[in-house]
Enzyme design. Structure first.
Site, mmCIF file in Angstrom:
data_model
loop_
_atom_site.group_PDB
_atom_site.id
_atom_site.type_symbol
_atom_site.label_atom_id
_atom_site.label_comp_id
_atom_site.label_asym_id
_atom_site.label_seq_id
_atom_site.Cartn_x
_atom_site.Cartn_y
_atom_site.Cartn_z
ATOM 1 N N ASN A 22 0.857 -1.191 0.000
ATOM 2 C CA ASN A 22 0.000 0.000 0.000
ATOM 3 C C ASN A 22 0.891 1.239 0.000
ATOM 4 O OD1 ASN A 22 -1.806 2.029 0.473
ATOM 5 N ND2 ASN A 22 -2.451 1.309 2.501
ATOM 6 N N LYS A 37 0.045 4.219 -0.239
ATOM 7 C CA LYS A 37 -0.646 5.375 0.356
ATOM 8 C C LYS A 37 -0.467 6.600 -0.549
ATOM 9 C CE LYS A 37 -0.262 3.177 4.822
ATOM 10 N NZ LYS A 37 -0.230 3.269 6.275
ATOM 11 N N HIS A 40 -9.372 0.890 5.039
ATOM 12 C CA HIS A 40 -8.105 1.159 5.724
ATOM 13 C C HIS A 40 -8.356 2.101 6.899
ATOM 14 C CE1 HIS A 40 -4.058 2.519 6.564
ATOM 15 N NE2 HIS A 40 -3.653 1.424 5.959
ATOM 16 N N GLU A 79 -6.866 4.587 7.899
ATOM 17 C CA GLU A 79 -6.752 6.021 7.562
ATOM 18 C C GLU A 79 -8.037 6.533 6.923
ATOM 19 O OE1 GLU A 79 -3.049 5.505 5.478
ATOM 20 O OE2 GLU A 79 -2.145 4.955 7.402
ATOM 21 N N GLU A 85 -5.058 -4.942 10.662
ATOM 22 C CA GLU A 85 -4.070 -3.886 10.856
ATOM 23 C C GLU A 85 -4.370 -3.163 12.168
ATOM 24 O OE1 GLU A 85 -2.181 -2.727 6.775
ATOM 25 O OE2 GLU A 85 -3.669 -1.256 7.361
ATOM 26 N N GLY A 107 2.562 2.461 10.715
ATOM 27 C CA GLY A 107 3.472 3.588 10.529
ATOM 28 C C GLY A 107 4.225 4.000 11.781
ATOM 29 N N SER A 122 3.705 -1.909 10.362
ATOM 30 C CA SER A 122 5.156 -1.909 10.573
ATOM 31 C C SER A 122 5.827 -3.226 10.193
ATOM 32 C CB SER A 122 5.492 -1.521 12.027
ATOM 33 O OG SER A 122 5.071 -0.196 12.286
HETATM 34 O O1 G3P Z 1 -1.906 -0.689 4.723
HETATM 35 C C1 G3P Z 1 -0.635 -0.920 5.240
HETATM 36 C C2 G3P Z 1 -0.321 -0.020 6.346
HETATM 37 O O2 G3P Z 1 -1.350 0.575 7.002
HETATM 38 C C3 G3P Z 1 0.799 -0.432 7.224
HETATM 39 O O3 G3P Z 1 1.659 0.634 7.142
HETATM 40 O O4 G3P Z 1 3.835 1.725 7.131
HETATM 41 O O5 G3P Z 1 3.073 0.437 9.144
HETATM 42 O O6 G3P Z 1 3.697 -0.777 7.053
HETATM 43 P P1 G3P Z 1 3.166 0.508 7.655
#
Ligand code: G3P
Length: 250
Positions: free
Chosen positions: A11, A13, A96, A98, A166, A172, A212
C-alpha cells in the site's frame, strides 16, 4: 490452520512522484517473486496507468486504495469500482484505518463499499483493526466483532475477499505486533469466520497482517499458523525490502 495461498499487498498510500514511481517499478521488476504467492501493489490513482504499463504483471497485480460506494455519476473526486474493473485493475483496498479515521468511513460504509466492489468484479482487501486505546481497555475482540459483523451482513461471496488485520497502533509507528499478538487475533478471526461463514470459507480466506511489517520482522510473523501474508505500507516503497517480504511465506 489455513490452506490459504500467501498474499502480500504493498500500500503506497499518498506517496510517490513521477520520478520515484519509475524507480520503484524498476526495482520491483528486478525482484524474484516465488510462484504460488499473490503480490498486489496499490499506487495512488494518478500513477496506476504508468504502473500498469511498466510493472511486470506476471509477478505483480494492481490494486486501488479506495473506491466509491456506488456506480458512476455526480460524485466529484471519486473513482468507482466499475471504472477500476473497466481499466483492468483487479483489486481494491477498502476500510483502511486512515479512511476510517480521516474520512469518517463507518463499519457500515466499509461493508457497503466492499459488497459494491465485489459486485463490480473486484477483489477486495478489507481492513479491520483496533486502536491502542481499544486494546488497552480490553475491547479488541468487541471492536473486531463489530467490524466483521458489518461485513458479514453485506458480503455474500467471500472468495474474492482478503481480510487485513491492521492494528492501528502498529501502522506507521515502527511498533509491530508480536507474532503471538498477531496470531492470537488471526486465529480469533478465523474462528469467527468458521462460525459465521462455515469452515470451508474460513480455511481458504487469506487473513493478512499489516502494521510496521519490514524485511527483518516478516519471517517470524509468517511462521504463525494463521498469518497468510501481509499488507505493507512504508516498506513497500523500497523495492528490495518489499521483494524480501514477498519471499517470506511461512
Ligand atoms: O496498509 C498498510 C499499512 O497501514 C501499514 O503501514 O507503514 O506500518 O507498514 P506501515
Amino acid at each position: 490452520a489455513s490452506s490459504a495461498k500467501f498474499f502480500v499487498g504493498g500500500n503506497w498510500k499518498c506517496n510517490g512522484s513521477v520520478a520515484n514511481v519509475a524507480k520503484l517499478v524498476d526495482e520491483l521488476n528486478a525482484g524474484t517473486i516465488p510462484r504460488g504467492v499473490d503480490v498486489v501493489v496499490a499506487p495512488p490513482f494518478i500513477y496506476i496507468d504508468y504502473v500498469m504499463q511498466h510493472l511486470d504483471r506476471d509477478k505483480y497485480q494492481l490494486s486501488a486504495q479506495n473506491a466509491w460506494i456506488g456506480g458512476n455519476g455526480a460524485f466529484t473526486g471519486e473513482v468507482s469500482a466499475e471504472q477500476l474493473t473497466d481499466f483492468g485493475v483487479p483489486w481494491v483496498i477498502l476500510g483502511h484505518s486512515e479512511r476510517r479515521s480521516l474520512f469518517g468511513e463507518s463499519n457500515e460504509v466499509v461493508a457497503k463499499k466492499t459488497s459494491h466492489a465485489l459486485a463490480a468484479g473486484l477483489g477486495v482487501i478489507a481492513c479491520i483493526g483496533e486502536t491502542l486505546e481499544q486494546r488497552n481497555s480490553g475491547s479488541v475482540f468487541k471492536v473486531l466483532d463489530a467490524q466483521m459483523d458489518a461485513l458479514v451482513d453485506e458480503v455474500k461471496d467471500w472468495t474474492k475477499v482478503v481480510l487485513a488485520y491492521e492494528p492501528v497502533w502498529a501502522i506507521g509507528t515502527g511498533v509491530v505486533a508480536s507474532p503471538e499478538q498477531a496470531q492470537e487475533v488471526h486465529a480469533y478471526l478465523r474462528q469467527y469466520c468458521a462460525k459465521k461463514l462455515g469452515a470451508a470459507v474460513a480455511d481458504k480466506l487469506r487473513i493478512i497482517y499489516g502494521g510496521s511489517v519490514s524485511d527483518t520482522n516478516c519471517k517470524d510473523l509468517s511462521k504463525q499458523e494463521d498469518i497468510d501474508g501481509f499488507l505493507v505500507g512504508g516498506a513497500s516503497l523500497k523495492g528490495a525490502a518489499f521483494v524480501t517480504i514477498c519471499n517470506a511465506a511461512g
